[in-house]
Write an enzyme that holds these catalytic residues in place. Sequence first.
Site, short mmCIF file in Angstrom:
data_model
loop_
_atom_site.label_atom_id
_atom_site.label_comp_id
_atom_site.label_asym_id
_atom_site.label_seq_id
_atom_site.Cartn_x
_atom_site.Cartn_y
_atom_site.Cartn_z
N ILE A 1 39.14 35.26 48.79
CA ILE A 1 38.11 35.94 48.02
C ILE A 1 36.74 35.83 48.70
O ILE A 1 35.87 36.67 48.50
CB ILE A 1 38.03 35.37 46.59
CG1 ILE A 1 39.32 35.69 45.83
CG2 ILE A 1 36.84 35.93 45.82
CD1 ILE A 1 39.34 35.13 44.42
N GLU A 2 36.57 34.82 49.54
CA GLU A 2 35.26 34.60 50.16
C GLU A 2 35.20 35.19 51.57
O GLU A 2 34.86 36.36 51.72
CB GLU A 2 34.94 33.10 50.14
CG GLU A 2 34.82 32.56 48.70
CD GLU A 2 34.42 31.12 48.63
OE1 GLU A 2 33.30 30.79 49.08
OE2 GLU A 2 35.22 30.30 48.13
N HIS A 3 35.53 34.44 52.61
CA HIS A 3 35.42 34.96 53.98
C HIS A 3 36.70 35.63 54.48
O HIS A 3 36.65 36.42 55.42
CB HIS A 3 35.01 33.84 54.93
CG HIS A 3 33.62 33.34 54.70
ND1 HIS A 3 32.62 33.41 55.65
CD2 HIS A 3 33.04 32.76 53.61
CE1 HIS A 3 31.50 32.88 55.16
NE2 HIS A 3 31.74 32.48 53.93
#
Length: 359
Positions: free
Chosen positions: A151-153
Amino acid sequence: MGVNLMARQCIRSTKAQLLGIFGVILFLIGGAVGVEAVSQETYEPEIPLGLDEDAFKVPENNPMTKEKIELGLLLFFDKRMSENNTISCSTCHIPTLAFTDGQPVSAGIHRQQGGRSAPTAINRGFSVVQFWDGRAPTLEDQSVGPLTNPIEHGFKDNDAVVARINKIEGYKKLFNDAFGSSAITIQQVGKAIATFQRTLISGNSPFDKFDYDGDEKAISDSAKRGKKLFFDKARCNLCHFGTNFSDEKFHNVGIGWGGEGLDVGRYNVTKDKKDIGAFKTPTLREISRTAPYMHDGRFATLEEVVEHYNGGGIKNPFLDNQIIPLKLTESEKGDIVEMLRSLNGEGWQHVKAPTSFPQ
């Protein structure tokens, strides 16, 4: 106070000399004992008024150097540190917002939203375990954790992160300068970003000038009353104490028990029932610049936060026994907010995003 400051400067100078000697020794014997040997002078940040330099935590295997700081700054701001080149650490930790993003919950790759608010990156050097649930045991672990979060990087794994960096020739020299090795590792990535984050320091606030220097004009009369309430009737200091106004522990303060989906917080890490709904006590330094508040960003203002605690939180089976109704008056609540605003300090505002990146 002048004598104390002179003593601190003398101690800092002596420590810097010893650390420099230690760095030379590591360079000479590093190969024999398996330590990364780099001919560098150890960097020691200036610790401003109000902060205990003995509480500043730097791992023995990751001494601070200018080379690591410079490398870490670039990695922190470089959007190529995400799978599709759209997200950097600074996406959720924006310098002008005191290294938060101003959102209730943060958005990562492909505009996906997580479930928690981005805590400030300031004063992480005064903390050990990281994230709201404490799942990262060190700042080095925290620095690489988001890179492989879908979900982030969005990188598939740590090998994909390293492969991306290895494609950028300019980074190879910087890693070699920082670590004395052309073989880039995910551990080095974490060490560099963590070292940069340790330069994000906040102290010398109006509160500190009043509390440590006795400057009666540094804060308002309302803030002075707020300080008394903070350490007495309002009981804030039961969790928010010490140089960074945090006990570095985890508490269920009655957030998320109003019928919505429950984030069990620390329980995901420990699997201990007493940790259900518990989250790490955040620092209060720069607190008025780091809205919104709580792990899910549900409160837009400090006034709302104070009102939550004044009511004793939302009752649940795991509510911390320190959370009780406070019966504060309207003026008392206002005084506490004024005191909290006096904790805005200095020491991090110098950071600017790089104008160019390694190619």
